[in-house]
Design a protein around this motif. Structure first.
Motif, PDB file in Angstrom:
ATOM      1  N   UNK A   1       4.777  -4.118 -11.609  1.00  0.00           N
ATOM      2  CA  UNK A   1       2.921  -4.300 -12.106  1.00  0.00           C
ATOM      3  C   UNK A   1       2.746  -2.182 -11.425  1.00  0.00           C
ATOM      4  N   UNK A   2       3.219  -1.323 -11.921  1.00  0.00           N
ATOM      5  CA  UNK A   2       3.742  -1.313 -12.994  1.00  0.00           C
ATOM      6  C   UNK A   2       5.306  -0.140 -12.964  1.00  0.00           C
ATOM      7  N   UNK A   3       6.452  -1.306 -13.698  1.00  0.00           N
ATOM      8  CA  UNK A   3       7.220  -0.172 -12.897  1.00  0.00           C
ATOM      9  C   UNK A   3       7.772   0.687 -12.485  1.00  0.00           C
ATOM     10  N   UNK A   4       8.815   1.304 -11.816  1.00  0.00           N
ATOM     11  CA  UNK A   4       8.482   2.391 -10.982  1.00  0.00           C
ATOM     12  C   UNK A   4       9.307   2.847 -12.135  1.00  0.00           C
ATOM     13  N   UNK A   5       9.181   4.531 -12.497  1.00  0.00           N
ATOM     14  CA  UNK A   5       9.946   5.256 -12.557  1.00  0.00           C
ATOM     15  C   UNK A   5      10.621   6.460 -12.199  1.00  0.00           C
TER      16      UNK A   5
ATOM     17  N   UNK B   1       0.878  -0.751   0.163  1.00  0.00           N
ATOM     18  CA  UNK B   1       0.374   0.013  -0.266  1.00  0.00           C
ATOM     19  C   UNK B   1       0.724   1.097   0.382  1.00  0.00           C
ATOM     20  N   UNK B   2       2.016   1.121   0.778  1.00  0.00           N
ATOM     21  CA  UNK B   2       2.816   2.223   0.611  1.00  0.00           C
ATOM     22  C   UNK B   2       3.503   3.010  -0.467  1.00  0.00           C
ATOM     23  N   UNK B   3       3.978   1.439  -0.932  1.00  0.00           N
ATOM     24  CA  UNK B   3       4.383   1.691  -2.372  1.00  0.00           C
ATOM     25  C   UNK B   3       6.211   1.162  -1.787  1.00  0.00           C
ATOM     26  N   UNK B   4       6.097   0.538  -1.101  1.00  0.00           N
ATOM     27  CA  UNK B   4       7.890   0.212  -0.511  1.00  0.00           C
ATOM     28  C   UNK B   4       8.255  -0.733  -1.467  1.00  0.00           C
ATOM     29  N   UNK B   5       7.482  -1.488  -1.983  1.00  0.00           N
ATOM     30  CA  UNK B   5       8.429  -2.610  -3.341  1.00  0.00           C
ATOM     31  C   UNK B   5       8.449  -2.670  -4.080  1.00  0.00           C
ATOM     32  N   UNK B   6       8.268  -1.503  -4.611  1.00  0.00           N
ATOM     33  CA  UNK B   6       9.055  -1.433  -6.378  1.00  0.00           C
ATOM     34  C   UNK B   6      10.141  -0.658  -6.111  1.00  0.00           C
TER      35      UNK B   6
END
Lengths: 131, 706
Positions: free
Chosen positions: B284-288, B104-109
């Motif tokens: 998913x999707x890759x991090x820019x 949820x915190x987007x700490x895995x991309x």
């Protein structure tokens, strides 16, 4: 005019530290001669700012070396570093506020600090390394 | 994916705000999930070792030894046993919430894929640990787990003979398989330990242990649950009977009931496919991502400060490559760098006082240079007025600090607030570019870039290099850590800070008195009174252990209805050879070297075994079973389980193993009386004359009543 002179007894026996000590003295001298006689406030500020950055970086390295070698008097040594940096910042602020940089006094201040620092703190570190 | 993430994040942020009110930022359990998991793992390990001392590893004595532990030794043995179970269950909750939150915190991309992906095998190990653990109790639940697990493993189709046959009936039960399960239950946690170590490899200064208060609270809550609701065995296992109803541990065994409704292979596919999908999530999707930090060797003397501060271990100190007398240089691994800029904030050459040539620090973010930041600061200062001007240095994950900008407030946002070298604060305050500096970062103790808040606070407090020079007045530096939903708190902090700055100006004497107090100024935000906070903490603990205690055995799972019995058809039988063996002729024998002679010539390959079973004259099972083995010369194995109404039934079994077109090699019929819950096995042993219905005594009884 050469502001500072390298002296053999400044050497502490760690290549990178000696290299930087020497480099610092060269830098201060070359910046100083580049400064020349044209003393616009901005140029003096830049001169001091560069010295400040280089000394900061050098102290960071020296403290790393001391930490690596478990130097027992690191705290005192570091306090002396901090004192010089504080003095330098005071000088920078004073200069920015319009004080005129007095070469002779600045040179004497740096020289006495370097000499004092080398002779007491760096020499002590040197002895620590020799143990 | 983005919408899902944002929705989840909104939920988490609100939950966290709620928990923070009770626990405070430092002890917020939602920011300590990883460390809590580690702590629970050790509770499970220690209690497990204790229970193992008293555990009798024989399959027939296991249940009794545990029952004794729970009853005669309840105050310690029983406690340890309950802790072992409940901490394992709590671990499942903690791990899933942990994973969900990192998602949820987007700490895995991007470059943070590593802990995510290495966490997935950990899930599998955890489940294998839990399942083998329930097996060891050898109660009815263990029996169910043993049968269902081996049937499920057999569905993969890699075992020559179904391993579920190990648990067919009481006659066959042996300690062999049980011993294997014990070894697995000990080996798997060791594997978990290894993977947990790998899991945090890319985190410098990984937080491992939870704060003591939280650890104590967790332990106390689990102990309370253990005494209130001790973990007990269910009735001892009896392979001749099937359990009607089971207290299932839904944390570990939730997928098992699916096996009654779904093909085992399908469930494997779902779980393996789900795991693969999970491990692809970081892309998913890759991090820019912004370009990685870059080292400028001309300004790097190898002082190691960036190396010490990088939260992601992206910097290594290498042997010097440019021939200068320095020993080392910093090198950035772009595959690990998150472009947070914390390294820049640590570099001693990153000072705004440099003016000669181009200001470049020893390490820089390519699209956020220190020279540019200096210009931004000067411009920001020029754009604000008043007698309490504040420059806010915010981060990209704070409570939207950009909104704070007004006539006397300028905002400069950085990837992370720890990217700001302390000398910039020196510049702002000592050169009077503003009267105050507010450092606004994301949640305290939960920095998006992991350590930004910690390093910033330590640099201000003179505890970490580069420190904010002692001459800079700390009362003009404020810190505010707020996650994105706490915009009100951030605004309130600014308002209070400005009032505080006004007070400093009004106070007698020069405004810029050097005051090397270690701490930065903090807003006094509203907090709950202490009794309310402790009550809140108690409620949270009670809720979690309540959930743990309840779902550890409830709701009961009905495996078999009251009036039903289980009928199993299972055996292993080798079909006839495709061609009968023949004796070598005399000529053949004499033409063969002496050492290679044998009496008969047998071709490899056997006929498949075809089997039929009728229940009360109705076909129940018809199947052809191919021989096992690469040469098709192994036995054919049959394993089938049926649920049938209890009562009197007629069973007809037929078997053909010689490939003939019609007719059967063996046939047999019995009338049997199936008790409710009975586990009745129809077997076949050619050597004993064919089919056997039930245990020997039952078979004999069935024979007499045709």
């Amino acid at each position: 005019m050469t502001l500072l002179k390298w002296q053999a007894n400044f050497r502490i026996g760690i290549a990178e530290v000696d290299h930087e000590h020497q480099g610092l003295i060269d830098l201060i001298n070359s910046l100083h001669s580049a400064l020349g006689q044209e003393r616009s406030g901005e140029r003096v500020e830049a001169f001091l700012g560069e010295i400040f950055a280089d000394i900061s970086a050098h102290f960071a390295l020296e403290e790393k070396v001391m930490r690596d070698r478990r130097y027992d008097a690191l705290a005192e040594h570091k306090a002396d570093h901090e004192r010089l940096l504080d003095e330098l910042r005071d000088l920078m602020d004073a200069q920015a506020d319009g004080a005129v940089l007095d070469d002779q006094r600045f040179a004497a201040q740096l020289a006495s600090w370097f000499a004092g620092h080398f002779q007491t703190h760096d020499a002590r570190f040197h002895r620590h390394l020799a143990r | 994916m983005g919408a899902l993430k944002n929705g989840l994040r909104a939920i988490f942020l609100r939950l966290e705000a709620l928990l923070e009110a009770a626990f405070g930022a430092r002890l917020n359990p939602l920011t300590q999930l990883g460390t809590l998991g580690w702590f629970l793992f050790w509770i499970v390990t220690v209690s497990g070792i204790y229970v193992y001392i008293f555990f009798d590893t024989g399959v027939t004595q296991a249940w009794e030894s545990l029952d004794r532990l729970s009853h005669e030794h309840w105050y310690l043995g029983g406690l340890m046993r309950s802790l072992h179970r409940y901490a394992s269950d709590a671990l499942v909750i903690v791990i899933f919430v942990h994973a969900l939150r990192e998602f949820a915190m987007d700490r895995m991309r991007g470059n943070r894929w590593f802990p995510w992906v290495t966490g997935i095998p950990l899930l599998w190990f955890l489940y294998a640990c839990g399942i083998t653990g329930y097996w060891l109790v050898w109660d009815q639940l263990a029996q169910y787990v043993a049968v269902a697990t081996t049937e499920w493993l057999d569905a993969i189709g890699i075992f020559a003979e179904p391993i579920a046959r190990n648990f067919l009936d009481s006659e066959r039960l042996s300690g062999r398989f049980f011993t294997l399960v014990i070894y697995m239950h000990i080996a798997l946690p060791l594997l978990m330990l290894l993977f947990m170590w790998i899991h945090i490899q890319r985190h410098a200064h990984a937080r491992v242990n939870p704060p003591r208060e939280l650890a104590i609270g967790t332990l106390v809550a689990l102990v309370a649950l253990s005494f209130a609701w001790p973990a007990m065995s269910q009735a001892p296992a009896d392979l001749d009977r099937a359990p009607f109803s089971l207290g299932l541990d839904w944390f570990y065994l939730a997928v098992y009931p699916l096996l009654e409704r779904m093909d085992g292979r399908m469930l494997w596919l779902l779980l393996v496919g789900g795991s693969v999908l999970l491990s692809l999530l970081p892309w998913l999707p890759p991090l820019k991502k912004a370009p990685a930090a870059r080292v400028d060797l001309e300004n790097c003397n190898g002082c190691r400060r960036c190396f010490a501060d990088c939260p992601f271990g992206a910097i290594t100190m290498m042997k010097r490559t440019d021939g200068l007398a320095f020993e080392q240089e910093a090198r950035v691994d772009p595959d690990l760098c998150m472009s947070c800029g914390i390294c820049v904030g640590a570099c001693p050459t990153a000072t705004p006082f440099r003016r000669v040539g181009h200001l470049s620090a020893g390490i820089e973010l390519p699209d956020r240079s220190m020279a540019g930041l200096r210009e931004e600061v000067i411009a920001a200062s020029a754009g604000i007025s008043g007698d309490a001007r504040v420059i806010v240095f915010g981060c990209n994950h704070d409570a939207d600090s950009a909104r704070l900008a007004d006539a006397s407030t300028a905002v400069i946002r950085l990837p992370c607030v720890a990217m700001l070298p302390p000398s910039f604060i020196d510049l702002v305050l000592m050169r009077r570019h503003a009267e105050g500096v507010l450092l606004s970062g994301c949640a305290g103790n939960d920095c998006y870039e992991r350590l930004g808040d910690q390093w910033t606070e330590q640099r201000i407090a003179n505890e970490r290099d580069p420190n904010l020079r002692a001459r800079v007045p700390r009362e003009r530096v404020a810190v505010a850590w707020n996650n994105p939903i706490r915009q009100g708190a951030l605004r309130e902090a600014l308002t209070q800070f400005r009032a505080h700055l006004g007070g400093l100006a009004a106070g007698a004497g020069p405004a810029l008195q050097p005051a090397p107090g270690p701490a930065a100024w903090r807003a006094r935000l509203r907090t709950l009174p202490v009794p309310a906070r402790y009550t809140g903490q108690g409620l949270v603990y009670a809720l979690v252990v309540g959930l743990v205690g309840f779902f550890a055995t409830q709701p009961a799972y009905t495996y078999l209805a009251d009036d039903r019995a289980l009928l199993k058809l299972s055996f292993s039988h080798a079909g006839q050879p495709l061609k009968p063996c023949r004796r070598y002729t005399h000529e053949e024998l004499t033409s063969t070297r002496f050492s290679e002679r044998s009496a008969t010539s047998c071709e490899r390959g056997r006929w498949p075994v075809y089997v039929e079973l009728d229940l009360d004259g109705q076909p129940l099972y018809r199947a052809t079973h191919e021989p096992a083995g690469l040469w098709n010369d192994g036995p054919s194995s049959v394993y089938a389980r049926f649920e049938v109404p209890a009562g009197r039934h007629r069973l007809d079994a037929r078997l053909r193993d010689d490939g003939s077109d019609g007719g059967f090699t063996f046939t047999a019929s019995r009338t049997v009386e199936l008790q409710p819950g009975q586990n009745f096995v129809v077997e076949f042993r050619a050597a004993d004359g064919g089919f056997r219905f039930g245990l020997p005594a039952q078979d004999a009884a069935g024979r007499e009543t045709p």
